[in-house]
Design an enzyme around this catalytic site. Structure first.
Site, PDB file in Angstrom:
ATOM      1  N   CYS A 122     -70.016  36.305 -42.395  1.00 48.30           N
ATOM      2  CA  CYS A 122     -71.384  36.807 -42.338  1.00 48.30           C
ATOM      3  C   CYS A 122     -71.863  37.131 -40.926  1.00 48.30           C
ATOM      4  O   CYS A 122     -72.891  37.776 -40.749  1.00 48.30           O
ATOM      5  CB  CYS A 122     -72.332  35.810 -42.992  1.00 48.30           C
ATOM      6  SG  CYS A 122     -71.793  35.272 -44.631  1.00 48.30           S
ATOM      7  N   HIS A 267     -79.195  37.442 -41.278  1.00 50.47           N
ATOM      8  CA  HIS A 267     -78.244  37.496 -42.386  1.00 50.47           C
ATOM      9  C   HIS A 267     -78.957  37.106 -43.670  1.00 50.47           C
ATOM     10  O   HIS A 267     -79.709  36.122 -43.702  1.00 50.47           O
ATOM     11  CB  HIS A 267     -77.072  36.561 -42.102  1.00 50.47           C
ATOM     12  CG  HIS A 267     -76.229  36.268 -43.296  1.00 50.47           C
ATOM     13  ND1 HIS A 267     -75.753  37.259 -44.131  1.00 50.47           N
ATOM     14  CD2 HIS A 267     -75.769  35.102 -43.808  1.00 50.47           C
ATOM     15  CE1 HIS A 267     -75.045  36.704 -45.104  1.00 50.47           C
ATOM     16  NE2 HIS A 267     -75.049  35.402 -44.923  1.00 50.47           N
ATOM     17  N   ASN A 298     -76.431  38.060 -51.346  1.00 43.93           N
ATOM     18  CA  ASN A 298     -75.748  37.795 -50.076  1.00 43.93           C
ATOM     19  C   ASN A 298     -74.481  38.647 -50.035  1.00 43.93           C
ATOM     20  O   ASN A 298     -73.561  38.436 -50.817  1.00 43.93           O
ATOM     21  CB  ASN A 298     -75.411  36.306 -49.985  1.00 43.93           C
ATOM     22  CG  ASN A 298     -74.658  35.936 -48.720  1.00 43.93           C
ATOM     23  OD1 ASN A 298     -74.128  36.784 -48.015  1.00 43.93           O
ATOM     24  ND2 ASN A 298     -74.584  34.647 -48.437  1.00 43.93           N
TER      25      ASN A 298
END
Length: 342
Positions: A122, A267, A298
Site C-alpha cells: 500500500c 491510503h 482498499n
C-alpha cells in the site's frame, strides 16, 4: 585526471498527468455477507466501505494498468517516445518474473525505456513517486510513468474475515516530469520489519511446491492458493497513530503548515484510520480529504492515485494546490510526501 560526463541535473519535478482504471463489477456489503457472518451496518461502521470494485475473470491487473497508463499519458501531453522509465507498484502481478512494467512498456509503446516493478504494497505508489522524482531531478530521465495497480480479488479467500471484505481492484497512473518549480516535496519513508507477519499470506509458493501431494492430498474445504490475511487490531493501531507522525514529518519537510494544504490523500485502508489521522494532524475543515474507500474499497498500491483521480474530478479547483499523501501497509512499510496536484 579523468572527468566523467554527466547529464544535466533538473531542479525539480512534478506530476504532469493522471489516469485511472476502475473495474465494472460492483460488490456490495450484502454481497460480501454471503461469504462471511457480518452485516452491511457492521462493515459500514467499522470500515466506511459501502461497495468495492472488482475485475471480472477476463480482466487482469495488466489490463487495468494499461488503461490507467494511457489516460495518464493523454492527460500529461507527453508522448510515449518521451517516457524514459516505467515503474509499476503492485503485489498482485501473477508472475515473480518478468515484471509487469516491462510488458506495460511494450504495450504502450515506450520501449526501450527501463522498466521495473516495486513490491511495497500500500506504500508502493508513494515509493514510485519518490523514485521517479529522483530520476527526473538527477537528469537520468526526462519523464517517468508511475503506475499503482492491483487485482487483489485474485488473492483473497472470500470466507476469510480479517481482510478479504476490505479489498478491491483498480489502477492509477501518473507521469512525472521536469518542472521549474518544486512539485514533489521530500519523501519521508521507511519500514518496520518487526511487524512483518501482521499482513501476510496463508501460504508461500515454496511451501506449495514442496508439498507431498500424493501422501498429503487436498482435503475437502482446504485452501491451498496463497491468500491474504491480517492482524487487524495491530495494523489499525499502527496506522491510525504512528502514520500520522510520518504524515506530519512529510508536511514539515515540505515547509508547509496544515492550513496550506488543499487536500489530504491517505491510503484508503479504513475510514476510521483516516478520521483519526485528520484529528491527529489537526487538519482545518477547508482541507479536502479523499474518501474513495467508500465506493472502491482498499486497493493497496492503486488506492492513492485512484483517490486523487476522483478528488480532482469532483474538485477541479484543487488543481495546482498542494496535497499531502501517505501510503502504508504490508512489510510494514510506509511513505509520505506533499505533491502539487496536476
Amino acid at each position: 585526471m579523468v572527468t566523467l560526463k554527466t547529464k544535466p541535473v533538473q531542479k525539480s519535478a512534478k506530476i504532469l498527468g493522471l489516469g485511472a482504471a476502475r473495474p465494472d463489477v460492483v460488490v456490495t456489503n450484502d454481497d460480501v455477507c454471503q461469504w462471511i457472518d457480518s452485516s452491511d451496518e457492521w462493515i459500514r461502521s467499522r470500515t466506511g466501505i459501502n461497495t468495492r470494485r472488482r475485475a471480472d475473470a477476463d480482466t487482469s491487473a495488466f489490463d487495468l494498468a494499461v488503461e490507467a497508463a494511457r489516460e495518464a499519458l493523454d492527460s500529461s501531453g507527453v508522448t510515449a517516445e518521451q517516457i524514459d522509465g516505467v515503474i509499476v507498484s503492485t503485489v498482485s502481478h501473477p508472475y515473480a518474473t518478468p515484471s509487469m512494467a516491462a510488458k506495460l512498456a511494450d504495450e504502450i509503446g515506450v520501449t526501450p525505456a527501463p522498466a521495473y516493478d516495486i513490491s511495497a504494497a500500500c506504500a508502493g505508489y508513494c515509493y514510485g513517486i519518490a523514485q521517479a522524482d529522483s530520476l527526473v531531478r538527477a537528469g537520468t530521465a526526462r519523464n517517468v510513468l508511475v503506475v499503482g495497480v492491483e487485482k487483489l480479488s485474485d488473492f483473497i479467500d472470500n470466507s476469510e474475515r480479517s481482510i478479504s471484505f476490505l479489498l478491491g481492484d483498480g489502477a492509477g497512473a501518473v507521469v512525472i516530469g521536469a518542472s521549474d518549480e518544486p512539485g514533489i516535496g521530500p519523501t519521508v519513508w521507511g519500514s518496520d520489519g518487526s511487524k512483518w507477519e501482521t499482513i501476510n499470506m496463508t501460504h508461500s509458493m515454496l511451501e506449495l511446491r514442496n508439498r507431498d501431494w500424493v501422501n498429503n492430498p487436498v482435503e475437502e474445504g482446504e485452501k491451498v492458493w496463497p491468500t491474504l490475511y491480517q492482524d487487524g487490531p495491530t495494523v489499525f493501531r499502527w496506522a491510525a497513530w504512528e502514520m500520522a507522525k510520518i504524515a506530519q514529518q512529510a508536511l514539515d519537510e515540505a515547509g508547509l503548515e496544515a492550513e496550506d494544504l488543499g487536500a489530504f490523500i491517505p491510503h484508503q485502508a479504513n475510514m476510521r484510520i483516516i478520521d483519526q489521522m485528520i484529528k491527529t494532524l489537526k487538519l482545518p475543515e477547508n482541507v479536502v480529504v479523499a474518501r474513495d474507500i467508500a465506493d472502491s474499497g482498499n486497493t493497496s498500491a492503486a488506492s492513492i492515485p485512484l483517490a486523487t483521480h476522483r478528488l480532482l474530478q469532483e474538485n477541479p479547483e484543487l488543481s495546482g494546490r498542494p496535497a499531502l499523501q501517505i501510503g502504508f501497509g504490508a512489510g510494514l512499510v510506509y511513505a509520505a510526501q506533499v505533491v502539487i496536484l496536476p
